[in-house]
Design a protein around this motif. Structure first.
Motif, PDB file in Angstrom:
ATOM      1  N   TYR A 126       0.806  -1.219   0.000  1.00 33.86           N
ATOM      2  CA  TYR A 126       0.000   0.000   0.000  1.00 33.86           C
ATOM      3  C   TYR A 126       0.843   1.275   0.000  1.00 33.86           C
ATOM      4  N   TRP A 127       1.913   1.300   0.775  1.00 36.13           N
ATOM      5  CA  TRP A 127       2.675   2.529   0.928  1.00 36.13           C
ATOM      6  C   TRP A 127       3.802   2.687  -0.081  1.00 36.13           C
ATOM      7  N   VAL A 128       4.378   1.586  -0.495  1.00 33.29           N
ATOM      8  CA  VAL A 128       5.490   1.679  -1.450  1.00 33.29           C
ATOM      9  C   VAL A 128       4.986   1.565  -2.880  1.00 33.29           C
ATOM     10  N   PHE A 129       4.126   0.578  -3.147  1.00 33.11           N
ATOM     11  CA  PHE A 129       3.680   0.332  -4.514  1.00 33.11           C
ATOM     12  C   PHE A 129       2.283   0.872  -4.790  1.00 33.11           C
ATOM     13  N   GLN A 130       1.710   1.557  -3.818  1.00 30.51           N
ATOM     14  CA  GLN A 130       0.431   2.248  -4.005  1.00 30.51           C
ATOM     15  C   GLN A 130      -0.660   1.327  -4.528  1.00 30.51           C
ATOM     16  N   LEU A 131      -0.797   0.155  -3.918  1.00 31.52           N
ATOM     17  CA  LEU A 131      -1.847  -0.775  -4.301  1.00 31.52           C
ATOM     18  C   LEU A 131      -3.209  -0.104  -4.150  1.00 31.52           C
ATOM     19  N   ASP A 132      -4.027  -0.205  -5.193  1.00 28.47           N
ATOM     20  CA  ASP A 132      -5.320   0.475  -5.217  1.00 28.47           C
ATOM     21  C   ASP A 132      -6.428  -0.554  -5.450  1.00 28.47           C
ATOM     22  N   VAL A 133      -7.216  -0.835  -4.419  1.00 26.83           N
ATOM     23  CA  VAL A 133      -8.357  -1.745  -4.526  1.00 26.83           C
ATOM     24  C   VAL A 133      -9.567  -1.048  -3.918  1.00 26.83           C
ATOM     25  N   LYS A 134     -10.756  -1.499  -4.298  1.00 30.57           N
ATOM     26  CA  LYS A 134     -11.980  -0.843  -3.855  1.00 30.57           C
ATOM     27  C   LYS A 134     -12.291  -1.135  -2.390  1.00 30.57           C
ATOM     28  N   GLY A 135     -12.001  -2.335  -1.941  1.00 30.23           N
ATOM     29  CA  GLY A 135     -12.347  -2.739  -0.593  1.00 30.23           C
ATOM     30  C   GLY A 135     -11.417  -2.196   0.474  1.00 30.23           C
ATOM     31  N   SER A 136     -11.755  -2.464   1.719  1.00 27.45           N
ATOM     32  CA  SER A 136     -11.002  -1.969   2.862  1.00 27.45           C
ATOM     33  C   SER A 136      -9.669  -2.701   3.020  1.00 27.45           C
ATOM     34  N   PRO A 137      -8.592  -1.950   3.322  1.00 19.76           N
ATOM     35  CA  PRO A 137      -7.310  -2.597   3.611  1.00 19.76           C
ATOM     36  C   PRO A 137      -7.392  -3.538   4.813  1.00 19.76           C
ATOM     37  N   LEU A 138      -8.295  -3.258   5.743  1.00 20.15           N
ATOM     38  CA  LEU A 138      -8.445  -4.133   6.909  1.00 20.15           C
ATOM     39  C   LEU A 138      -8.955  -5.513   6.493  1.00 20.15           C
ATOM     40  N   LEU A 139      -9.842  -5.546   5.512  1.00 18.20           N
ATOM     41  CA  LEU A 139     -10.321  -6.828   5.018  1.00 18.20           C
ATOM     42  C   LEU A 139      -9.220  -7.572   4.272  1.00 18.20           C
ATOM     43  N   VAL A 140      -8.419  -6.824   3.518  1.00 18.37           N
ATOM     44  CA  VAL A 140      -7.271  -7.442   2.842  1.00 18.37           C
ATOM     45  C   VAL A 140      -6.327  -8.035   3.878  1.00 18.37           C
ATOM     46  N   ALA A 141      -6.075  -7.278   4.952  1.00 20.40           N
ATOM     47  CA  ALA A 141      -5.192  -7.766   6.014  1.00 20.40           C
ATOM     48  C   ALA A 141      -5.762  -9.027   6.654  1.00 20.40           C
ATOM     49  N   ALA A 142      -7.075  -9.063   6.886  1.00 16.87           N
ATOM     50  CA  ALA A 142      -7.696 -10.229   7.507  1.00 16.87           C
ATOM     51  C   ALA A 142      -7.526 -11.473   6.640  1.00 16.87           C
ATOM     52  N   VAL A 143      -7.731 -11.331   5.332  1.00 13.92           N
ATOM     53  CA  VAL A 143      -7.578 -12.472   4.427  1.00 13.92           C
ATOM     54  C   VAL A 143      -6.128 -12.931   4.389  1.00 13.92           C
ATOM     55  N   CYS A 144      -5.197 -11.975   4.323  1.00 15.77           N
ATOM     56  CA  CYS A 144      -3.777 -12.327   4.243  1.00 15.77           C
ATOM     57  C   CYS A 144      -3.298 -13.043   5.501  1.00 15.77           C
ATOM     58  N   VAL A 145      -3.709 -12.549   6.670  1.00 19.13           N
ATOM     59  CA  VAL A 145      -3.316 -13.201   7.919  1.00 19.13           C
ATOM     60  C   VAL A 145      -3.914 -14.601   7.991  1.00 19.13           C
ATOM     61  N   LEU A 146      -5.189 -14.709   7.652  1.00 15.44           N
ATOM     62  CA  LEU A 146      -5.851 -16.018   7.686  1.00 15.44           C
ATOM     63  C   LEU A 146      -5.203 -16.978   6.707  1.00 15.44           C
ATOM     64  N   ASN A 147      -4.796 -16.466   5.552  1.00 10.12           N
ATOM     65  CA  ASN A 147      -4.154 -17.323   4.559  1.00 10.12           C
ATOM     66  C   ASN A 147      -2.769 -17.764   5.020  1.00 10.12           C
ATOM     67  N   SER A 148      -2.046 -16.892   5.707  1.00 10.99           N
ATOM     68  CA  SER A 148      -0.760 -17.274   6.274  1.00 10.99           C
ATOM     69  C   SER A 148      -0.932 -18.372   7.317  1.00 10.99           C
ATOM     70  N   VAL A 149      -1.954 -18.236   8.155  1.00 11.73           N
ATOM     71  CA  VAL A 149      -2.245 -19.268   9.155  1.00 11.73           C
ATOM     72  C   VAL A 149      -2.595 -20.580   8.465  1.00 11.73           C
TER      73      VAL A 149
END
Length: 252
Positions: A126-149
């Motif tokens: 988000y901060w370096v490559f300026q990822l731009d998606v419509k949904g909330s970054p918090l939801l992206v974070a939740a999916v990524c953490v869950l996927n790592s688990v």
């Protein structure tokens, strides 16, 4: 209460052990961001019509699920195998801590690392490559953490069937690569033939990718997103329970 103390002690020991393993720390915290950077620069010079979203915003979003999943699977399976071959598991299983609690202690430690990994990678996206998606970054974070688990749970399960670190790594083309190919990144799952689509429908990574795609196309959480998150959580717990049932004291 004693079992809880032993579980937390196991978690703390694993975290301390990995903290002193600089290569593992680099793989967990740095490698996913470097791989994401490679994806970014791959599309850096693309020419798009005005208003057309970048390819990186679509592909990079999905890679936020794939890279942590892959890295945590590898780290977890190899580390758990070392614990078994060194006799550490054998010593721990002589304590009142049962197999399920012991494995969940390992899972908790790796899940903490997975969460840190996901947050670092998201910050870069988000901060370096300026990822731009419509949904909330918090939801992206939740999916990524869950996927790592999920990668942690699958790594713990597969480590039970390996006798050497090389064998643990060999599970990647069997367990991880098919999921990457069939998750919907390259071809929409609905466009696959019936056999591949049926296989894709039972692979955990397919639901991670679908969840992120839902976030990428919608500003509000959708029913499909919530269903995917619930499915991922149930799969992760199920894999951990299966892993506890296959836990052996020593390799061999």
């Amino acid at each position: 209460m004693r079992a809880l103390r032993l579980l937390l002690a196991t978690t703390a020991r694993v975290l301390t052990q990995i903290r002193h393993d600089h290569r593992s720390v680099a793989m967990i915290l740095v490698i996913p961001s470097l791989l994401l950077a490679a994806v970014y620069f791959l599309y850096e010079n693309e020419t798009l019509p005005p208003g057309m979203p970048r390819t990186f915003d679509r592909v990079g979003l999905v890679m936020l699920a794939i890279f942590p999943f892959l890295i945590m699977f590898l780290i977890t399976s190899v580390t758990m195998l070392r614990e078994r071959t060194s006799g550490t598991l054998e010593r721990l299983l002589t304590t009142p801590l049962n197999k399920a609690s012991l494995l969940f202690g390992y899972a908790l430690a790796f899940s903490v690392l997975a969460a840190v990994q996901a947050l670092v990678t998201l910050a870069v996206a988000y901060w370096v490559f300026q990822l731009d998606v419509k949904g909330s970054p918090l939801l992206v974070a939740a999916v990524c953490v869950l996927n790592s688990v999920l990668g942690v749970a699958l790594g713990l399960l597969c480590s039970a069937f390996a006798r050497t670190e090389f064998q643990a790594v060999q599970f990647m083309p069997v367990v991880v690569v098919p999921q990457i190919l069939l998750c919907g990144l390259f071809v929409a799952r609905s466009s696959m033939n019936s056999v591949l689509e049926a296989i894709s429908n039972v692979l955990p990574l397919s639901y991670s990718v679908e969840a992120l795609q839902e976030i990428g196309r919608s500003t509000d959480p959708t029913q499909t997103l919530w269903q995917d998150l619930l499915t991922l959580g149930l799969i992760a717990v199920g894999l951990l329970l299966l892993a506890s049932g296959t836990l052996r004291r020593r390799s061999g």
